[in-house]
Design a protein around this motif. Structure first.
Motif, mmCIF file in Angstrom:
data_model
loop_
_atom_site.group_PDB
_atom_site.id
_atom_site.type_symbol
_atom_site.label_atom_id
_atom_site.label_comp_id
_atom_site.label_asym_id
_atom_site.label_seq_id
_atom_site.Cartn_x
_atom_site.Cartn_y
_atom_site.Cartn_z
ATOM 1 N N VAL A 129 0.852 -1.194 0.000
ATOM 2 C CA VAL A 129 0.000 0.000 0.000
ATOM 3 C C VAL A 129 0.886 1.240 0.000
ATOM 4 O O VAL A 129 1.870 1.290 0.748
ATOM 5 N N PRO A 130 0.581 2.252 -0.820
ATOM 6 C CA PRO A 130 1.366 3.487 -0.788
ATOM 7 C C PRO A 130 1.407 4.063 0.622
ATOM 8 O O PRO A 130 0.400 4.049 1.346
ATOM 9 N N ALA A 131 2.561 4.555 1.024
ATOM 10 C CA ALA A 131 2.752 5.037 2.394
ATOM 11 C C ALA A 131 1.736 6.107 2.770
ATOM 12 O O ALA A 131 1.317 6.193 3.932
ATOM 13 N N ARG A 132 1.324 6.918 1.803
ATOM 14 C CA ARG A 132 0.400 8.015 2.091
ATOM 15 C C ARG A 132 -0.944 7.514 2.615
ATOM 16 O O ARG A 132 -1.653 8.252 3.304
ATOM 17 N N TYR A 133 -1.317 6.299 2.284
ATOM 18 C CA TYR A 133 -2.618 5.760 2.699
ATOM 19 C C TYR A 133 -2.506 4.804 3.878
ATOM 20 O O TYR A 133 -3.487 4.154 4.249
ATOM 21 N N SER A 134 -1.355 4.708 4.488
ATOM 22 C CA SER A 134 -1.147 3.712 5.536
ATOM 23 C C SER A 134 -2.000 3.983 6.773
ATOM 24 O O SER A 134 -2.512 3.051 7.403
ATOM 25 N N VAL A 135 -2.177 5.258 7.145
ATOM 26 C CA VAL A 135 -2.993 5.568 8.328
ATOM 27 C C VAL A 135 -4.458 5.228 8.065
ATOM 28 O O VAL A 135 -5.157 4.708 8.931
ATOM 29 N N ALA A 136 -4.925 5.523 6.844
ATOM 30 C CA ALA A 136 -6.297 5.175 6.477
ATOM 31 C C ALA A 136 -6.496 3.661 6.533
ATOM 32 O O ALA A 136 -7.545 3.178 6.994
ATOM 33 N N ILE A 137 -5.490 2.910 6.086
ATOM 34 C CA ILE A 137 -5.574 1.445 6.135
ATOM 35 C C ILE A 137 -5.635 0.969 7.578
ATOM 36 O O ILE A 137 -6.390 0.042 7.907
ATOM 37 N N LEU A 138 -4.867 1.603 8.460
ATOM 38 C CA LEU A 138 -4.913 1.242 9.880
ATOM 39 C C LEU A 138 -6.328 1.425 10.436
ATOM 40 O O LEU A 138 -6.826 0.579 11.196
ATOM 41 N N PHE A 139 -6.967 2.535 10.061
ATOM 42 C CA PHE A 139 -8.325 2.799 10.540
ATOM 43 C C PHE A 139 -9.311 1.757 10.014
ATOM 44 O O PHE A 139 -10.126 1.207 10.771
ATOM 45 N N ILE A 140 -9.235 1.450 8.736
ATOM 46 C CA ILE A 140 -10.154 0.481 8.128
ATOM 47 C C ILE A 140 -9.963 -0.907 8.731
ATOM 48 O O ILE A 140 -10.938 -1.597 9.077
ATOM 49 N N VAL A 141 -8.703 -1.317 8.880
ATOM 50 C CA VAL A 141 -8.425 -2.632 9.462
ATOM 51 C C VAL A 141 -8.942 -2.702 10.899
ATOM 52 O O VAL A 141 -9.527 -3.709 11.319
#
Length: 437
Positions: free
Chosen positions: A110-122
């Protein structure tokens, strides 16, 4: 209705005065770095417990000890303590290297810029499946710390996103203690409560995701050089995340993580058994302060309840709020006050259920709407109080990984509870006022 005894709430005021007072003094007056982190939270709770013990002279000290023992022995408290200890052992076994491997594996896909969003979704998905915010935070916080270290995003932002996602599932999950307590107390089916609750929680989650993406876009995140990572080290985390998503009991999930991590450490890394057991002990010790806070809060709340403090809260809510919409807001503030007092949203719902049931009849609030309001507002308050189990577990997990932060560092990034409050108020203002069938 009993008027109760407002003075019985004094221990809560003493704790907040000490905790907030010392924190603000250290941080802003004395300019001590990480001032809030230096506040002795256990000492603050002990002072509050002492105040609770000297109140109500009609009871002997032995009787008060018995009351405290009953509060500490509550099923929810025992469950919480066991989760804390199991979580500490898990973190001690897998260590920092495993979390970093998970982080770099995630960043490679996943592109680093979206990593925080991925953390929230997970976090949203895992908490819905597991039904526990504390368990979700325990599993994902180490990963969030590693992601922050690798990407350059702030640790509080990453942890705040995890806490927000965990409260999403705590509020909605069918197997969440809060859902079960609210539905049983208000006499409604879980599916009806879910339908009512979904239209409050989902818009809040979408708004939170939008905020995270907006903040992520504004960060100066350079391309991350993906370090070498060992996929074998990610196995414990992958197993617990899969177990969480499919809804396995949190204790069993943590046991699987501990066993798999132990096997990897012994077989792959060549670590000695004595070193492994020492790591387990160190992980458990890292949770001792959190466990003590849970125990002290349970003891204090048991005395406050006995002294009439909670009755005074119920009486005030019933007197102030009028009309259907007022009744809904009053019901939300009722369970919120209980949560502030108990630092446990399940206990807050159980305590608020009887008066909420009476308010539902008087104000024309349907059982499913009442259950939804109780669950939602309890999660709003539980998600932001600095001494709640969710915050304490997140801080403990971060500290175990060498990242010293305080609750007040994380609180500005708790976007989901704030959006959930906005969504809830809109739900009340724009929703139906007639009693639903």
């Amino acid at each position: 209705m009993k008027k109760g005894n407002p003075w019985a709430l004094l221990p809560i005021g003493v704790f907040l005065a000490l905790y907030l007072g010392l924190g603000l003094t250290f941080e802003y007056a004395l300019k001590i770095p990480m001032g809030f982190y230096n506040v002795p939270i256990v000492v603050a709770f002990l002072a509050a417990l002492l105040v609770a013990c000297v109140q109500n002279r009609s009871l002997s000290f032995d009787e008060k000890l018995e009351i405290m023992g009953q509060g500490i022995g509550d099923k929810n408290i025992v469950t919480m303590v066991l989760i804390f200890l199991a979580a500490g052992i898990f973190v001690g076994v897998v260590g920092r290297g495993s979390a970093e491997s998970v982080a770099y594996f995630m960043l490679s896909a996943v592109p680093a810029r979206y990593s925080v969003a991925i953390l929230f979704i997970v976090s949203c998905l895992v908490s819905v499946a597991m039904g526990t915010s504390v368990g979700t935070i325990t599993l994902i916080t180490p990963i969030s710390v590693a992601v922050a270290s690798a990407t350059g995003f702030s640790v509080p932002l990453c942890i705040g996103s995890v806490i927000g996602g965990s409260m999403f599932g705590d509020n909605l999950s069918f197997i969440s203690d809060t859902t079960i307590a609210a539905c049983n107390g208000q006499g409604c089916k879980m599916k009806d409560k879910f339908k009512e609750n979904f239209f409050i929680a989902f818009p809040a989650a979408i708004a939170t995701l939008a905020i995270i993406l907006f903040l992520s876009a504004g960060e100066d995140i350079s391309e991350i050089a993906i370090k070498e990572y060992d996929l074998v080290k990610t196995i414990p985390y992958i197993l617990v995340l899969i177990g969480g998503i499919i809804g396995i009991n949190v204790f069993l999930i943590l046991l699987v993580g501990i066993v798999s991590g132990s096997v990897i450490i012994l077989a792959v890394r060549g670590t000695s058994f004595s070193t492994l057991t020492a790591s387990m002990g160190a992980g458990a010790e890292g949770m001792f302060e959190t466990v003590m806070v849970a125990v002290l809060v349970a003891a204090i709340c048991a005395l406050i309840r006995k002294h009439g403090g909670f009755d005074s809260i119920l009486y005030a809510v019933k007197k102030i709020f009028k009309g259907n919409r007022g009744g809904q807001i009053g019901m939300g503030l009722l369970v919120g006050a209980m949560d502030i007092a108990t630092a446990n949203n399940t206990v807050a719902i159980v305590m608020a259920n009887p008066i909420a049931l009476e308010m539902s009849k008087e104000y024309g609030i349907s059982p499913r709407k009442a259950a939804s309001l109780l669950d939602t507002f309890s999660c709003i308050f539980q998600g932001v109080i600095p001494y709640g189990a969710q915050m304490l577990v997140a801080i403990s997990a971060a500290n175990e990984l060498g990242c010293a932060i305080s609750a007040f560092d994380i609180m500005p990034y708790l976007f989901y509870p704030a959006m959930l409050l906005v969504s809830s108020l809109l739900f009340i203002v724009l929703g139906k006022t007639a009693k639903e069938n």
